[in-house]
Design a protein around this motif. Structure first.
Motif, mmCIF file in Angstrom:
data_model
loop_
_atom_site.group_PDB
_atom_site.id
_atom_site.type_symbol
_atom_site.label_atom_id
_atom_site.label_comp_id
_atom_site.label_asym_id
_atom_site.label_seq_id
_atom_site.Cartn_x
_atom_site.Cartn_y
_atom_site.Cartn_z
ATOM 1 N N LEU A 296 -13.063 -5.895 8.129
ATOM 2 C CA LEU A 296 -13.685 -6.496 9.321
ATOM 3 C C LEU A 296 -15.205 -6.564 9.117
ATOM 4 C CD1 LEU A 296 -11.670 -4.672 12.177
ATOM 5 C CD2 LEU A 296 -11.293 -6.968 11.252
ATOM 6 N N ASN A 297 -15.624 -6.560 7.845
ATOM 7 C CA ASN A 297 -17.063 -6.517 7.557
ATOM 8 C C ASN A 297 -17.605 -7.915 7.255
ATOM 9 O OD1 ASN A 297 -16.949 -3.630 7.731
ATOM 10 N ND2 ASN A 297 -15.742 -3.794 5.838
ATOM 11 N N ARG A 298 -18.878 -8.105 7.637
ATOM 12 C CA ARG A 298 -19.446 -9.466 7.571
ATOM 13 C C ARG A 298 -19.269 -10.137 6.222
ATOM 14 N NH1 ARG A 298 -24.190 -10.304 11.789
ATOM 15 N NH2 ARG A 298 -22.768 -9.975 13.522
ATOM 16 N N ASN A 299 -19.548 -9.401 5.148
ATOM 17 C CA ASN A 299 -19.531 -10.061 3.837
ATOM 18 C C ASN A 299 -18.118 -10.236 3.274
ATOM 19 O OD1 ASN A 299 -19.087 -7.427 3.487
ATOM 20 N ND2 ASN A 299 -20.683 -7.051 1.953
ATOM 21 N N SER A 300 -17.110 -9.654 3.922
ATOM 22 C CA SER A 300 -15.748 -9.790 3.366
ATOM 23 C C SER A 300 -14.705 -9.899 4.473
ATOM 24 C CB SER A 300 -15.442 -8.572 2.485
ATOM 25 O OG SER A 300 -15.616 -7.377 3.252
ATOM 26 N N TYR A 301 -15.085 -10.443 5.623
ATOM 27 C CA TYR A 301 -14.193 -10.510 6.788
ATOM 28 C C TYR A 301 -12.860 -11.184 6.418
ATOM 29 C CZ TYR A 301 -12.996 -10.715 11.750
ATOM 30 O OH TYR A 301 -12.383 -10.520 12.968
ATOM 31 N N GLY A 302 -11.776 -10.496 6.688
ATOM 32 C CA GLY A 302 -10.455 -11.083 6.415
ATOM 33 C C GLY A 302 -9.950 -10.823 5.011
ATOM 34 N N LYS A 303 -10.729 -10.096 4.209
ATOM 35 C CA LYS A 303 -10.259 -9.822 2.834
ATOM 36 C C LYS A 303 -9.187 -8.712 2.869
ATOM 37 C CE LYS A 303 -11.771 -8.475 -1.712
ATOM 38 N NZ LYS A 303 -12.463 -7.367 -2.281
ATOM 39 N N LEU A 304 -8.132 -8.950 2.116
ATOM 40 C CA LEU A 304 -7.069 -7.956 2.052
ATOM 41 C C LEU A 304 -7.367 -6.965 0.932
ATOM 42 C CD1 LEU A 304 -4.240 -7.513 3.398
ATOM 43 C CD2 LEU A 304 -3.303 -8.601 1.369
ATOM 44 N N ILE A 305 -7.344 -5.689 1.253
ATOM 45 C CA ILE A 305 -7.637 -4.694 0.215
ATOM 46 C C ILE A 305 -6.362 -3.936 -0.092
ATOM 47 C CG2 ILE A 305 -9.116 -2.705 -0.383
ATOM 48 C CD1 ILE A 305 -10.847 -4.181 2.031
ATOM 49 N N ASP A 306 -5.876 -4.169 -1.297
ATOM 50 C CA ASP A 306 -4.511 -3.746 -1.641
ATOM 51 C C ASP A 306 -4.512 -3.045 -2.999
ATOM 52 O OD1 ASP A 306 -1.788 -3.539 -2.043
ATOM 53 O OD2 ASP A 306 -1.477 -5.664 -2.486
ATOM 54 N N PRO A 307 -4.989 -1.799 -3.045
ATOM 55 C CA PRO A 307 -5.134 -1.151 -4.346
ATOM 56 C C PRO A 307 -3.804 -0.776 -5.013
ATOM 57 C CG PRO A 307 -5.686 0.357 -2.568
ATOM 58 C CD PRO A 307 -5.443 -0.969 -1.931
ATOM 59 N N PHE A 308 -2.721 -0.722 -4.261
ATOM 60 C CA PHE A 308 -1.458 -0.237 -4.862
ATOM 61 C C PHE A 308 -0.378 -1.307 -4.937
ATOM 62 C CE2 PHE A 308 -3.413 3.224 -2.388
ATOM 63 C CZ PHE A 308 -3.818 4.016 -3.448
ATOM 64 N N ASN A 309 -0.779 -2.564 -4.914
ATOM 65 C CA ASN A 309 0.206 -3.645 -4.948
ATOM 66 C C ASN A 309 1.204 -3.584 -3.807
ATOM 67 O OD1 ASN A 309 -0.455 -5.380 -7.047
ATOM 68 N ND2 ASN A 309 0.234 -3.850 -8.552
ATOM 69 N N GLY A 310 0.695 -3.277 -2.651
ATOM 70 C CA GLY A 310 1.550 -3.238 -1.455
ATOM 71 C C GLY A 310 2.166 -4.593 -1.165
ATOM 72 N N ILE A 311 1.390 -5.661 -1.444
ATOM 73 C CA ILE A 311 1.896 -7.016 -1.217
ATOM 74 C C ILE A 311 3.137 -7.271 -2.067
ATOM 75 C CG2 ILE A 311 1.382 -9.441 -1.756
ATOM 76 C CD1 ILE A 311 0.050 -8.749 0.704
ATOM 77 N N LYS A 312 3.065 -6.824 -3.306
ATOM 78 C CA LYS A 312 4.208 -7.034 -4.196
ATOM 79 C C LYS A 312 5.425 -6.270 -3.656
ATOM 80 C CE LYS A 312 4.998 -6.571 -9.007
ATOM 81 N NZ LYS A 312 4.454 -5.826 -10.138
ATOM 82 N N ASP A 313 5.176 -5.064 -3.173
ATOM 83 C CA ASP A 313 6.281 -4.278 -2.632
ATOM 84 C C ASP A 313 6.843 -4.888 -1.345
ATOM 85 O OD1 ASP A 313 6.292 -2.583 -4.747
ATOM 86 O OD2 ASP A 313 5.130 -0.984 -3.783
ATOM 87 N N LEU A 314 5.939 -5.497 -0.557
ATOM 88 C CA LEU A 314 6.443 -6.191 0.645
ATOM 89 C C LEU A 314 7.337 -7.350 0.232
ATOM 90 C CD1 LEU A 314 3.494 -6.655 3.200
ATOM 91 C CD2 LEU A 314 5.556 -5.301 3.499
ATOM 92 N N ASP A 315 6.886 -8.070 -0.792
ATOM 93 C CA ASP A 315 7.653 -9.205 -1.292
ATOM 94 C C ASP A 315 9.010 -8.788 -1.818
ATOM 95 O OD1 ASP A 315 6.862 -11.745 -1.045
ATOM 96 O OD2 ASP A 315 5.470 -11.747 -2.750
ATOM 97 N N LYS A 316 8.991 -7.697 -2.588
ATOM 98 C CA LYS A 316 10.248 -7.241 -3.201
ATOM 99 C C LYS A 316 11.022 -6.300 -2.286
ATOM 100 C CE LYS A 316 9.288 -7.774 -8.026
ATOM 101 N NZ LYS A 316 8.914 -7.118 -9.282
ATOM 102 N N ARG A 317 10.458 -6.035 -1.129
ATOM 103 C CA ARG A 317 11.070 -5.161 -0.130
ATOM 104 C C ARG A 317 11.341 -3.764 -0.685
ATOM 105 N NH1 ARG A 317 11.899 -8.834 3.733
ATOM 106 N NH2 ARG A 317 12.982 -7.511 5.205
ATOM 107 N N ILE A 318 10.242 -3.130 -1.094
ATOM 108 C CA ILE A 318 10.361 -1.806 -1.705
ATOM 109 C C ILE A 318 9.479 -0.778 -0.998
ATOM 110 C CG2 ILE A 318 9.749 -0.482 -3.786
ATOM 111 C CD1 ILE A 318 10.865 -2.792 -5.391
ATOM 112 N N ILE A 319 10.037 0.388 -0.742
ATOM 113 C CA ILE A 319 9.269 1.512 -0.217
ATOM 114 C C ILE A 319 8.891 2.392 -1.405
ATOM 115 C CG2 ILE A 319 9.339 3.577 1.274
ATOM 116 C CD1 ILE A 319 9.705 1.030 2.880
ATOM 117 N N ARG A 320 7.590 2.590 -1.581
ATOM 118 C CA ARG A 320 7.131 3.345 -2.745
ATOM 119 C C ARG A 320 5.848 4.079 -2.334
ATOM 120 N NH1 ARG A 320 6.682 0.829 -8.303
ATOM 121 N NH2 ARG A 320 7.060 -1.154 -7.269
#
Ligand code: CTP
Length: 480
Positions: free
Chosen positions: A138-162
């Motif tokens: 929610l910061n001015r220089n990066s508003y809306g940027k997704l910060i995903d250090p553990f590949n959470g997006i990939k796990d959401l896609d593959k439907r994995i709890i890790r």
């Protein structure tokens, strides 16, 4: 879900509340991020409009919460937990919780964290699952940027709890997370990553340091998901069930004597639970389904010529309910009594439907079940899990006869919430008695006569019957 849909993150933070948080954070010179369940559910397209929103701040969460709340409206009530460095308030149907980014370590035998300030990265590291560690800036220089250090997006896609870190570490920080993994898998219809599940198996014993209040929140969420059976199978496989609900664990298995086996009561129970269609108010009906056969292991007997019997399991089971509720810190009020009652009565409609459906048996069932009769019928229909289609059809046909009879008799006799047409005080007055056995006997006789259909459920008939019954024991009404 495809990846391009993740690019449009801004629509998840388009509400005015997010720009107020962003402006307030900017003015205070701190950074703020949306994190956790809100982000996960947005990305899954899962009913996020009204859910709680967690904001993590690399600074004081409490100060930012106060600033934001004042901007929204000076009157908002803010709840502050100083020890945890968190503050929350409610606005437009959301609860917004602010927390300072933390680097936490937990002492090994309690969940009480030793809180240390940290960065966003530290905070994401200490979260339970990759899909819950996703953050939106929610910061001015990066508003809306997704910060995903553990590949959470990939796990959401593959439907994995890790877990984000080595699972043993994440679970030892808070063993409840083992149960949360299963709850999320069941609720979101995800798989648990093999290494994560292996670690749950290895660490299952550690659940015993977690309070039952927290455990029960997760069990209730499993019971309220589409297919609780999935969650309970995972609880069984991981051995967590053996520790938190041994009574349900003990339902598992088939014993054989002389080539005769009984059905696996665990699998049957899970099917019954799944069969209860899910509405917001069906939690306690699902508890009743989970516990309806709970005394089968205790009452099991093999009788030659007859086969396996579970005589009286409904009554023994209903007596087990308070103990289980108490241990699990479930409510000991009407909700417990409702579960107890349904467990005790769960065979009645089926017995009724197998015999000829007499008016008096229907009246007795209505009397015993009262307002819970519809739920009891739902439980009984859910209890038919035979694979034999013909049998199932036959049962359902019989049930519809019972249902029809229930409606007819209730319209005619009104015994669903039976109030005796003559009460104990009236009997005492009429015969100049002292409270005691005779009064009880006469009252009971009237009730029985009505339930048996000997007299209708009205005052005049009850009065005549009372005088007759009283005469049989040598009592006459006194003139007053
Ligand atoms: N969290 C965690 N470990 C826990 C509990 C919570 O790491 N034992 C973190 C997770 O990042 C989680 C966030 O705190 O997303 C908020 O927790 P909670 O409100 O309990 O769960 P949600 O993820 O919001 O999901 P739900 O509302 O469905 O319970």
């Amino acid at each position: 879900m495809n990846k391009s849909s993740y690019l449009d993150i801004n629509r998840f933070i388009s509400d005015r509340i997010f720009s107020i948080i962003a402006d307030s954070a900017y003015e205070s010179g701190v950074e703020a991020y949306v994190i956790g369940g809100y982000v996960r559910d947005c990305l899954l397209g899962r009913d996020y409009e009204k859910r709680d929103i967690d904001i993590v701040v690399d600074g004081s969460g409490i100060e930012l919460a106060i600033k934001v709340a004042r901007r929204i409206s000076p009157g908002i009530k803010i709840t502050v937990y100083k020890n945890f460095g968190t503050a929350m308030f409610r606005t437009k149907g959301h609860i917004i919780e602010f927390v300072g980014a933390r680097k936490e370590s937990y002492s090994s035998n309690s969940r009480k964290p030793v809180v240390e300030n940290g960065t966003l990265e530290d905070d994401q590291n200490r979260r339970d699952f990759t899909i819950n560690a996703l953050a939106i800036s929610l910061n001015r220089n990066s508003y809306g940027k997704l910060i995903d250090p553990f590949n959470g997006i990939k796990d959401l896609d593959k439907r994995i709890i890790r877990t984000p870190l080595e699972p043993g570490k994440t679970f030892s920080d808070d063993p409840l997370r083992m149960l949360r993994a299963i709850r999320f898998a069941c609720q979101l219809e995800f798989d648990i990553h093999p290494a994560t599940f292996k670690s749950i198996k290895n660490n299952a014993e550690r659940i015993s340091i977690v309070s039952y209040e927290r455990i029960t929140i997760e069990l209730n969420k499993i019971l309220l998901s589409n297919k609780p059976s999935e969650g309970f199978r995972l609880l069984y496989e991981s051995s967590l069930l053996k520790i938190i609900l041994p009574e349900v664990y003990n339902l598992k298995g088939v014993e054989m004597i002389e080539k005769h086996g009984h059905k696996d009561n665990f699998e049957h129970t899970l099917q019954v639970v799944d069969n209860i269609s899910i509405k917001s108010d069906s939690l306690w009906l699902r508890w009743a389904a989970l516990l309806h056969d709970i005394a089968k292991p205790k009452t099991k007997k093999y009788i030659e010529g007859t086969g396996w019997t579970f005589h009286g399991h409904e009554y023994v089971g209903s007596r087990m309910v308070p103990g289980i509720f108490k241990r699990l810190k479930l409510p000991m009020d009407d909700r417990m009594r409702y579960v107890q009652k349904l467990v005790a009565l769960h065979l009645r409609p089926i017995i009724l439907s197998q015999e000829s459906v007499t008016d008096s048996a229907v009246r007795r069932l209505l009397f015993d079940a009262g307002d819970d009769i519809d739920d009891l019928m739902m439980l009984c229909e859910a209890d038919i899990t035979s694979k034999n289609e013909k049998k199932v059809k036959q049962h359902l046909r019989n049930f519809s006869i019972v249902r029809q009879k229930l409606t007819e008799i209730e319209e005619k006799d009104h015994v669903r919430n039976f109030q005796p047409p003559i009460d104990g005080n009236k009997i005492i007055q009429m015969f100049d008695l002292k409270p005691g056995r005779q009064v009880g006997y006469l009252k009971e006789s009237i009730k029985e006569a009505i339930l048996d259909g000997i007299i209708p459920n009205d005052h005049e008939a009850a009065m005549d019957y009372l005088i007759k019954k009283a005469a049989e024991i040598g009592l006459k009404p006194v003139d007053k």
